[in-house]
Design a protein around this motif. Sequence first.
Motif, PDB file in Angstrom:
ATOM      1  N   PHE A  18       1.191  -1.518   0.063  1.00  0.00           N
ATOM      2  CA  PHE A  18      -0.464  -0.270   0.369  1.00  0.00           C
ATOM      3  C   PHE A  18       0.623   1.264  -0.528  1.00  0.00           C
ATOM      4  O   PHE A  18       0.320   2.808   0.385  1.00  0.00           O
ATOM      5  N   THR A  21       0.564   3.362  -3.008  1.00  0.00           N
ATOM      6  CA  THR A  21      -0.358   3.818  -3.839  1.00  0.00           C
ATOM      7  C   THR A  21      -0.616   5.032  -2.897  1.00  0.00           C
ATOM      8  O   THR A  21      -1.606   6.192  -3.664  1.00  0.00           O
ATOM      9  N   VAL A 266      -3.241  -3.329  -5.669  1.00  0.00           N
ATOM     10  CA  VAL A 266      -3.513  -2.504  -4.610  1.00  0.00           C
ATOM     11  C   VAL A 266      -3.966  -0.977  -6.180  1.00  0.00           C
ATOM     12  O   VAL A 266      -4.940  -0.350  -5.697  1.00  0.00           O
TER      13      VAL A 266
END
Length: 319
Positions: A18, A21, A266
């Motif tokens: 993550f 992003t 993601v």
Amino acid sequence: MRYAGLAMAFVSSLCFAFSGTMAKYLNAAGLAPLEAVWVRMAGAGVLLLAVLAVVKPSALRIARSRLPFFAVYAVVAIAGVQSLYFAAITRLPVGIALLLEFMAPVIVVAWVRFVRKIRLARAAYLGAVMAVAGLAIVVEAWQGLRLDAIGLGLALLAGACCAGYFLMNDSFGDDIDPLGLIAWGMIGAAVVLAPISQPWNLPWDAFTRTASPVGGTPLPVLVAYLWLVVVATVIAYILGVNAVRRLSAAVGATVASLEVIAGSIVAWLLLGQALGAYQIVGGLIVLSGALLAQTATIVRQTPVDLAAPVGVSRSTVDP
């Protein structure tokens, strides 16, 4: 213990996925890449220190003889990986820089074999090579043949620091609490990066906005930041460090390559960046390499090696 370590490594990779992003949301709100790195390290460090001060204060105690190790860990394993990678992507395509950073599994395997002189199972070597080959397909390395020399050097240094992260996690003794190491490492990284990122000039009002990277789903910047700190940093590092302690640096580094695949998923879900055929094929190769590497066990050549490098005893040994 081995399967617990493998599970931790997989979940850690998912959490780390993550990072890019969530950082995109901070960038879209007006924070420069190095500013995003600084607020990530500082936020995670302060959070861990506060929690440990209440729940487990003993974890924060550092023996004077261990101060150099903590300093090197903060500079190399945390600040070095983050800052060098972000510097590299200013001169190289992101995919190429990411591939070079994730040369770490090969660097770790080479270090363990030729510097520590520990013979590894063939699966470790094959798994590392497969993971890097898969990453080359994922990022379509052939698209960037003209590489900036400085950018290339920065990306390779990021890879070396990433390898150092795994090797250092595998080598410290029981006199160091992993949670304390991570907490002080984050704080140390924030201190080291402060002169470069200049947090006193941060656009703090950005955290009150809602941002939407190009093609992405709108999110409150504060939500993205908290996810970046809690999930992609604190939880990811805690699981990652403990995974290496239960596996080995070589296996842990290879399994961590799955971060690229998870990161792509993601990005697809939140930013609309669809996976292409190359990414799917390369992802399957990376997954195969990581699964193969986890079957690797350290083989000691002689009984004398039983007293060899600290951390080796934590890896499963072939009879």
